[in-house]
Design a protein around this motif. Structure first.
Motif, PDB file in Angstrom:
ATOM      1  N   VAL A  68     -26.180  -3.384 -13.550  1.00  0.00           N
ATOM      2  CA  VAL A  68     -26.422  -4.803 -13.824  1.00  0.00           C
ATOM      3  C   VAL A  68     -25.811  -5.190 -15.169  1.00  0.00           C
ATOM      4  CG1 VAL A  68     -28.201  -6.551 -14.183  1.00  0.00           C
ATOM      5  CG2 VAL A  68     -28.487  -4.823 -12.391  1.00  0.00           C
ATOM      6  N   THR A 119     -30.643  -7.371  -8.731  1.00  0.00           N
ATOM      7  CA  THR A 119     -31.141  -6.091  -9.235  1.00  0.00           C
ATOM      8  C   THR A 119     -31.361  -5.079  -8.112  1.00  0.00           C
ATOM      9  OG1 THR A 119     -33.399  -6.960  -9.141  1.00  0.00           O
ATOM     10  CG2 THR A 119     -32.237  -7.128 -11.250  1.00  0.00           C
ATOM     11  N   LEU A 155     -38.280  -7.263 -12.492  1.00  0.00           N
ATOM     12  CA  LEU A 155     -37.355  -6.377 -13.198  1.00  0.00           C
ATOM     13  C   LEU A 155     -37.446  -4.929 -12.740  1.00  0.00           C
ATOM     14  CD1 LEU A 155     -37.834  -7.787 -16.799  1.00  0.00           C
ATOM     15  CD2 LEU A 155     -36.004  -8.312 -15.169  1.00  0.00           C
ATOM     16  N   SER A 187     -34.079  -9.767  -7.634  1.00  0.00           N
ATOM     17  CA  SER A 187     -33.788  -8.978  -6.451  1.00  0.00           C
ATOM     18  C   SER A 187     -33.131  -9.861  -5.386  1.00  0.00           C
ATOM     19  CB  SER A 187     -35.079  -8.372  -5.897  1.00  0.00           C
ATOM     20  OG  SER A 187     -35.990  -9.408  -5.577  1.00  0.00           O
ATOM     21  N   MET A 229     -34.246  -2.330 -17.385  1.00  0.00           N
ATOM     22  CA  MET A 229     -33.704  -3.597 -16.905  1.00  0.00           C
ATOM     23  C   MET A 229     -34.086  -4.732 -17.849  1.00  0.00           C
ATOM     24  SD  MET A 229     -31.731  -4.631 -14.467  1.00  0.00           S
ATOM     25  CE  MET A 229     -31.946  -3.527 -13.064  1.00  0.00           C
ATOM     26  N   SER A 288     -34.985 -15.044 -15.198  1.00  0.00           N
ATOM     27  CA  SER A 288     -35.234 -13.671 -14.768  1.00  0.00           C
ATOM     28  C   SER A 288     -36.543 -13.598 -13.994  1.00  0.00           C
ATOM     29  CB  SER A 288     -35.273 -12.707 -15.959  1.00  0.00           C
ATOM     30  OG  SER A 288     -36.432 -12.905 -16.754  1.00  0.00           O
TER      31      SER A 288
END
Length: 281
Positions: free
Chosen positions: A58, A36, A80, A8, A85, A77
């Motif tokens: 994305v 995201t 999510l 994010s 995602m 990562s």
């Protein structure tokens, strides 16, 4: 390293990529952020605004980057939000590793914490264990998340765990749980059995190291994202040096927030501590 960081982002404050990109850059890496969400601020403020980028959006961004996949050394990562995602992340990791077999993946299985419990949908833990963690070269759960993902009770209870034997036994239990998921891990927010301390464990293929620090209280939004970013940036550093660096930087950041009543992590102000916590302690 060239690092793709999928998390994010916020305009105000430091959480997700807004907590991770700058520290990784200060530690000498090229970072390519993929967002995201693009919020005004994190969601623990009374209000926030901004768009959530859907999985298809994305995916298109990552598809546009495919020409650069052979250059990617590390994929990171964080939060999510949806199982869709996670599928995007899985496909990107597979494609990157096909383009560069030496590339690695650091997965922060963001699910919740001991203070608030889970803040994701019920299907997300299984997405991590079944889809993403099997692809990971390292994971960075907090202790609560590790317990949830492994189904193991990882809590020292009321014992102080001051004795060497008990301390080592508990640390090994944490490492064994982590290794049941992935051979390399950073475990954060480790309960020590002592209300005045909080721990962190670095699990590598040939070592298990733990450090405990004073507990300063409360949940600092973005601290976990910062810890993952530091771990990812220092992934090739010797484990003891890596853990000392992490502990020094995180300790200074959390101390500044608590002692000065800050709303956000002072990443820019304390950027020298990101690079060399020992020199700036």
């Amino acid at each position: 390293m060239n690092i793709v960081s999928l998390q994010s982002a916020v305009a105000y404050g430091h959480v997700g990529n807004s907590a991770a990109v700058f520290p990784m850059q200060r530690l000498g890496h090229e970072v390519w952020p993929v967002h995201t969400v693009n919020f005004s601020n994190h969601t623990e403020y009374p209000t926030w605004r901004g768009p959530v980028l859907g999985a298809d959006n994305v995916r298109e961004i990552l598809r546009g980057m495919e020409f650069a996949f052979p250059q990617v050394d590390l994929f990171v990562s964080g939060y999510l939000g949806t199982a869709e995602m996670a599928e995007v992340v899985r496909d990107a990791v597979v494609a990157i590793k096909e383009a560069n077999p030496q590339a690695r993946y650091v997965c922060d299985p963001v699910i919740g914490n001991s203070e608030v419990g889970s803040f994701v949908s019920a299907d997300i833990p299984d997405v991590y264990t079944e889809t993403l963690i099997p692809l990971a070269d390292a994971i960075t759960p907090n202790q609560w998340e590790l317990s949830l993902l492994t189904g193991r009770r990882l809590d020292p209870g009321d014992a102080a765990y001051a004795a060497d034997a008990e301390y080592a036994e508990y640390t090994e239990a944490l490492a064994d749980a982590a290794r049941s998921l992935c051979s390399n891990a950073l475990i954060t927010s480790v309960e020590t059995g002592n209300p005045e301390t909080i721990g962190m464990v670095d699990v590598a293929s040939t070592s298990v190291l733990r450090t405990d620090a004073p507990r300063l209280g409360g949940n600092i939004v973005g601290a976990g994202d910062l810890a993952t970013a530091l771990y990812a940036a220092l992934i090739d550093v010797a484990p003891q040096q890596r853990l000392d660096h992490l502990a020094g930087t995180m300790g200074a950041m959390v101390r500044a927030v608590r002692e000065r009543g800050l709303d956000e992590l002072p990443l820019v102000e304390l950027q020298e501590c990101i690079v060399d916590p020992a020199r700036t302690a």
